[in-house]
Design an enzyme around this catalytic site. Structure first.
Site, mmCIF file in Angstrom:
data_model
loop_
_atom_site.group_PDB
_atom_site.id
_atom_site.type_symbol
_atom_site.label_atom_id
_atom_site.label_comp_id
_atom_site.label_asym_id
_atom_site.label_seq_id
_atom_site.Cartn_x
_atom_site.Cartn_y
_atom_site.Cartn_z
ATOM 1 N N PRO A 270 0.946 -1.309 0.192
ATOM 2 C CA PRO A 270 0.324 0.148 -0.035
ATOM 3 C C PRO A 270 0.957 1.412 0.072
ATOM 4 O O PRO A 270 0.051 2.601 -0.252
ATOM 5 C CB PRO A 270 -0.728 -0.096 0.921
ATOM 6 N N GLY A 272 3.914 2.184 2.748
ATOM 7 C CA GLY A 272 4.789 2.621 2.862
ATOM 8 C C GLY A 272 5.554 2.439 2.980
ATOM 9 O O GLY A 272 6.580 3.690 2.591
ATOM 10 N N LYS A 273 7.140 1.478 2.525
ATOM 11 C CA LYS A 273 7.994 1.950 2.223
ATOM 12 C C LYS A 273 8.476 3.012 0.924
ATOM 13 O O LYS A 273 9.566 3.200 0.775
ATOM 14 C CB LYS A 273 8.256 0.861 1.618
ATOM 15 N N ASP A 289 2.737 -2.507 -8.990
ATOM 16 C CA ASP A 289 1.441 -3.403 -8.443
ATOM 17 C C ASP A 289 1.292 -3.576 -9.187
ATOM 18 O O ASP A 289 0.285 -3.456 -10.532
ATOM 19 C CB ASP A 289 0.795 -2.638 -7.497
ATOM 20 N N ASP A 315 2.058 -6.833 -13.406
ATOM 21 C CA ASP A 315 2.461 -7.889 -12.508
ATOM 22 C C ASP A 315 4.292 -7.690 -13.086
ATOM 23 O O ASP A 315 4.316 -7.032 -14.468
ATOM 24 C CB ASP A 315 2.348 -8.964 -13.558
ATOM 25 N N CYS A 387 6.901 -10.310 5.002
ATOM 26 C CA CYS A 387 6.358 -10.613 6.089
ATOM 27 C C CYS A 387 6.551 -11.407 6.974
ATOM 28 O O CYS A 387 5.296 -11.668 7.130
ATOM 29 C CB CYS A 387 5.753 -9.402 6.229
#
Length: 449
Positions: A270, A272-273, A289, A315, A387
């Site tokens: 989304p 953040g990085k 994305d 992709d 993650c």
């Protein structure tokens, strides 16, 4: 997040919405999507109860099978599971159940009357039988590891294999409440200034340091709050981002890239990085994305923070569809994964994943590495991140890639960041505090000659 629901709404109403959410998860939908359909007023209470139920779903299922061997209709089953989970001690905090047993039974029956009146008597009989036989049923359930650890059996066995010394603590960590951690936008102010703004707003908070940190942007709140309560949030003063996730941008940038360096964030949503990279450096950054809807969130995040990047829906593996032919100085590959490191924030993940998903995800991760590596200039850096705490998505993935790519050089990086105190795999400068999510990081540099 897992505190008892506010008393301003009838418990029966909240239980009905909680059963909706639990039924959705049992049917394969994410809890986030399920909660989005709950009206605004009962949503906070429903989320609180749903988190607690999903953290105790393994035990609740074991108890329900003893009480009713054949599963009842889906919504009634979800209501029973919710009541059974809430009737037992929270594995996260060892707190006593949030409601008196007979109150919980009577309110579950009222919830059944609202949605499935014909089943209300059945719900009453099942739950009252559980009250009479609770000790015996709990003892029987204690023989089932899924009921004891509230995770699928394959998940437990995978952690036992990957982390023989830490598997139990990793499972416990998934049932702890995650802290609310902020990343201060240093383009606007330093951390000390924002801490003062929080204090003036009556929000208790303290500075925290990331593993191996060289900058200072992270703040942890004493208690979570709505982002609307954070001073300057709408104007980009800060973002919500876990301490472990804040490792990515500084690690990829290293000693710094020249202004205008070409950087690819290959799985950006989304955002953040993506935003963190742009807060730290002037970059020519492409945020890519595969999901156009999730890419909208990246654009919204950048707009709120006053940052700019190009965004494109594609992709990353389909190079011909999006690459302009010019190599990148740095690539961030925050690869799709099982999310096994962020279960405390998403308690539904453990119940949505299947063992077969790991093989499919590992295949996608390998394909992304193979597709993106040729796009990196000699001397450039690629940061692989997931993650996840499963080794199939981390060290095993990178070990295999290094065998395939002789021009890839592994650089010092944290490796696994586990939400446990005893973490022998972590090689960063400081021991990781237990309040961080689980992550894996591998920094690779392309050989210059």
């Amino acid at each position: 997040m897992s505190a008892p629901a506010p008393p301003s709404l009838p418990l029966a109403t909240l239980l009905a919405h909680t059963a909706d959410a639990v039924a959705a998860v049992c049917a394969g939908r994410s809890l986030t999507d399920a909660l989005a359909t709950v009206p605004a007023a009962p949503r906070p209470g429903t989320q609180a109860l749903a988190f607690r139920v999903l953290r105790g779903l393994g035990l609740a299922r074991a108890l329900r099978r003893q009480l009713v061997p054949k599963a009842p209709p889906a919504w009634v089953d979800a209501l029973l599971l919710s009541a059974l989970a809430l009737s037992h001690q929270d594995s996260e905090s060892a707190d006593t159940p949030p409601y008196a047993p007979h109150t919980l039974v009577s309110q579950a029956v009222e919830a059944a009357k609202q949605r499935a009146r014909a089943q209300a008597g059945f719900v009453n009989a099942v739950l009252r039988r559980h009250l009479r036989e609770q000790a015996t049923q709990a003892a029987a359930a204690a023989k089932d590891p899924v009921a004891v650890w509230n995770h699928p059996r394959w998940w437990i066995e995978t952690l036992q294999r990957d982390w023989p010394g830490q598997w139990a603590e990793l499972l416990r960590a998934n049932d702890r409440r995650a802290p609310m951690t902020l990343r201060v936008n240093r383009r606007q102010q330093d951390r000390a200034s924002y801490l003062l703004r929080l204090e003036q707003a009556g929000i208790a908070a303290h500075a925290v340091t990331r593993p191996g940190a060289t900058d200072a942007q992270a703040i942890e709140l004493a208690m979570p709050c709505a982002v609307s309560a954070l001073p300057g949030f709408a104007d980009g003063a800060a973002s919500v981002q876990d301490l472990a996730a804040q490792v990515a941008a500084p690690l990829l940038l290293g000693a710094g890239l020249a202004p205008g360096a070409r950087v690819l964030d290959a799985c950006a949503a989304p955002g953040g990085k993506t935003a963190h990279l742009l807060e730290l450096a002037e970059l020519d950054l492409l945020a890519l994305d595969a999901d156009p809807q999730r890419l909208v969130k990246v654009s919204e995040t950048l707009q709120r923070l006053g940052l700019r990047a190009r965004t494109q829906a594609a992709d990353a593996r389909d190079i011909a569809a999006w690459w302009d032919g010019r190599p990148y100085d740095a690539i961030l590959l925050d690869a799709p994964c099982s999310a096994s490191g962020i279960v405390r924030r998403h308690p539904d993940v453990r119940w949505l994943r299947r063992a077969a998903d790991l093989d499919a995800l590992a295949s996608t991760q390998a394909a992304l590495l193979d597709a993106l590596w040729p796009l990196l200039r000699p001397g450039g850096r690629l940061l692989y991140a997931t993650c996840s705490v499963f080794k199939a998505e981390g060290v095993h993935q990178i070990d295999a890639f290094l065998q395939r790519a002789p021009d890839a050089i592994a650089q010092p990086s944290p490796g696994y960041l586990l939400p446990v105190v005893d973490n022998p795999e972590q090689v960063s400068e400081r021991p990781l505090r237990p309040s961080t999510d689980g992550f894996y990081y591998a920094l690779l540099e392309k050989r210059s000659s």
